[in-house]
Motif scaffolding. Structure first.
Motif, mmCIF file in Angstrom:
data_model
loop_
_atom_site.group_PDB
_atom_site.id
_atom_site.type_symbol
_atom_site.label_atom_id
_atom_site.label_comp_id
_atom_site.label_asym_id
_atom_site.label_seq_id
_atom_site.Cartn_x
_atom_site.Cartn_y
_atom_site.Cartn_z
ATOM 1 N N SER A 28 0.872 -1.179 0.000
ATOM 2 C CA SER A 28 0.000 0.000 0.000
ATOM 3 C C SER A 28 0.906 1.224 0.000
ATOM 4 O O SER A 28 1.740 1.396 0.900
ATOM 5 C CB SER A 28 -0.941 -0.020 1.201
ATOM 6 O OG SER A 28 -0.242 -0.246 2.413
ATOM 7 N N PHE A 29 0.748 2.054 -1.002
ATOM 8 C CA PHE A 29 1.690 3.127 -1.334
ATOM 9 C C PHE A 29 0.923 4.442 -1.312
ATOM 10 O O PHE A 29 0.071 4.676 -2.183
ATOM 11 C CB PHE A 29 2.262 2.827 -2.726
ATOM 12 C CG PHE A 29 3.374 3.725 -3.206
ATOM 13 C CD1 PHE A 29 4.291 4.291 -2.345
ATOM 14 C CD2 PHE A 29 3.525 3.943 -4.574
ATOM 15 C CE1 PHE A 29 5.331 5.085 -2.813
ATOM 16 C CE2 PHE A 29 4.557 4.732 -5.066
ATOM 17 C CZ PHE A 29 5.453 5.307 -4.170
ATOM 18 N N ASP A 35 -0.732 5.482 5.519
ATOM 19 C CA ASP A 35 0.249 5.295 6.582
ATOM 20 C C ASP A 35 -0.396 5.027 7.940
ATOM 21 O O ASP A 35 0.023 4.130 8.675
ATOM 22 C CB ASP A 35 1.136 6.532 6.670
ATOM 23 C CG ASP A 35 2.316 6.347 7.603
ATOM 24 O OD1 ASP A 35 2.786 5.200 7.736
ATOM 25 O OD2 ASP A 35 2.775 7.348 8.184
ATOM 26 N N VAL A 36 -1.422 5.798 8.283
ATOM 27 C CA VAL A 36 -2.112 5.615 9.568
ATOM 28 C C VAL A 36 -3.576 5.238 9.363
ATOM 29 O O VAL A 36 -4.386 5.369 10.276
ATOM 30 C CB VAL A 36 -1.986 6.884 10.451
ATOM 31 C CG1 VAL A 36 -0.542 7.152 10.790
ATOM 32 C CG2 VAL A 36 -2.615 8.097 9.773
ATOM 33 N N ALA A 61 4.600 4.501 2.838
ATOM 34 C CA ALA A 61 3.700 5.648 2.975
ATOM 35 C C ALA A 61 4.231 6.628 3.996
ATOM 36 O O ALA A 61 5.035 6.271 4.865
ATOM 37 C CB ALA A 61 2.307 5.167 3.391
ATOM 38 N N MET A 62 3.740 7.885 3.900
ATOM 39 C CA MET A 62 4.136 8.899 4.868
ATOM 40 C C MET A 62 3.052 9.957 4.963
ATOM 41 O O MET A 62 2.495 10.398 3.945
ATOM 42 C CB MET A 62 5.463 9.557 4.473
ATOM 43 C CG MET A 62 6.004 10.502 5.529
ATOM 44 S SD MET A 62 7.560 11.301 5.049
ATOM 45 C CE MET A 62 6.939 12.558 3.911
ATOM 46 N N ILE A 87 -2.389 2.309 -4.574
ATOM 47 C CA ILE A 87 -1.719 3.609 -4.611
ATOM 48 C C ILE A 87 -2.700 4.769 -4.512
ATOM 49 O O ILE A 87 -3.750 4.769 -5.167
ATOM 50 C CB ILE A 87 -0.853 3.719 -5.891
ATOM 51 C CG1 ILE A 87 -0.135 5.056 -5.952
ATOM 52 C CG2 ILE A 87 -1.668 3.474 -7.148
ATOM 53 C CD1 ILE A 87 0.903 5.139 -7.062
ATOM 54 N N GLU A 88 -2.358 5.760 -3.677
ATOM 55 C CA GLU A 88 -3.142 6.999 -3.578
ATOM 56 C C GLU A 88 -2.199 8.151 -3.229
ATOM 57 O O GLU A 88 -1.514 8.124 -2.234
ATOM 58 C CB GLU A 88 -4.277 6.841 -2.548
ATOM 59 C CG GLU A 88 -3.870 6.356 -1.159
ATOM 60 C CD GLU A 88 -3.454 7.474 -0.196
ATOM 61 O OE1 GLU A 88 -3.741 8.653 -0.502
ATOM 62 O OE2 GLU A 88 -2.836 7.161 0.828
ATOM 63 N N PHE A 89 -2.159 9.175 -4.110
ATOM 64 C CA PHE A 89 -1.267 10.312 -3.883
ATOM 65 C C PHE A 89 -1.845 11.638 -4.378
ATOM 66 O O PHE A 89 -1.114 12.492 -4.855
ATOM 67 C CB PHE A 89 0.091 10.071 -4.546
ATOM 68 C CG PHE A 89 1.027 9.253 -3.709
ATOM 69 C CD1 PHE A 89 1.615 9.777 -2.573
ATOM 70 C CD2 PHE A 89 1.285 7.938 -4.038
ATOM 71 C CE1 PHE A 89 2.462 9.013 -1.790
ATOM 72 C CE2 PHE A 89 2.125 7.155 -3.267
ATOM 73 C CZ PHE A 89 2.722 7.698 -2.137
#
Length: 211
Positions: A28-29, A35-36, A61-62, A87-89
């Motif tokens: 998971s990116f 991330d959380v 993730a971050m 992916i989600e950005f």
């Protein structure tokens, strides 16, 4: 080979094929929503039970990450040799103080998707739109829908999957949705898992199991 086995199982619902396959690796990116987010453990458990196969869901993730951060961390994803990438950005690109235009975000996600396909040609890539935003967190993302649409178009242009969870969140009553996403952007982990996991299990497993 792992992706071929997964495809066969999805087409025919063949549990014996899945059971004999090696561990299914998912990365998971994404941003803080990954991330959380807290939905990965339940996804791992449900998919493993569904597919009768070991499943590992890892994170690259971050919190606060933009698509520029994602471009710099493709090596981390590729090194894990995942079968599936989630992916989600778009979420932080869309904040007005990040100064990432829709055009720049589109260019970045296009590069990311192309690089992932080049480095991991057998991996299944699933782009995602997560939850709706509200309050001040929504106000600082006035054009978030345009960012999501740009990422969706770039995924579809490459014949990649795109999952939009926002409609599922909008089925909740406003008060319930407010309790589930108290800060207007980050769902409580149990709420995120309840909304996200069934849809991902269905997408990933196809007809291989019934939830």
């Amino acid at each position: 080979m792992r992706s071929i086995l997964l495809g066969v199982a999805m087409m025919f619902g063949a549990h014996d094929v899945m059971a004999s396959a090696s561990e299914l690796k998912i990365v998971s990116f994404g941003t803080s929503l990954t991330d959380v987010g807290g939905w990965q453990p339940l996804l791992q458990t449900k998919l493993s039970s569904c597919l009768e196969r070991e499943v590992k869901v890892a994170k690259v993730a971050m919190s606060g990450a933009t698509s520029y951060w994602a471009k710099d961390h493709l090596d981390n994803v590729a090194a894990q040799k995942p079968d599936i990438i989630l992916i989600e950005f778009y979420a932080n690109d869309a904040t007005i103080h990040r100064f990432v235009s829709v055009a720049a975000s589109r260019e970045n996600i296009a590069y990311i998707l192309d690089e992932l396909r080049r480095r991991l040609p057998d991996a299944r890539i699933i782009a995602m739109a997560m939850n709706p935003f509200s309050g001040i967190r929504g106000a600082i993302r006035p054009f978030v829908d345009d960012y999501i649409e740009a990422h969706k178009q770039e995924a579809q242009k490459r014949h990649l999957e795109f999952v939009d969870f926002r409609g599922l969140w909008m089925q909740l009553a406003p008060a319930e949705r407010g309790q589930a996403i108290p800060d207007g952007v980050h769902p409580k982990p149990e709420a995120a898992a309840r909304i996200i996991v069934p849809e991902l299990v269905s997408r990933i497993s196809g007809s291989a199991c019934k939830q």
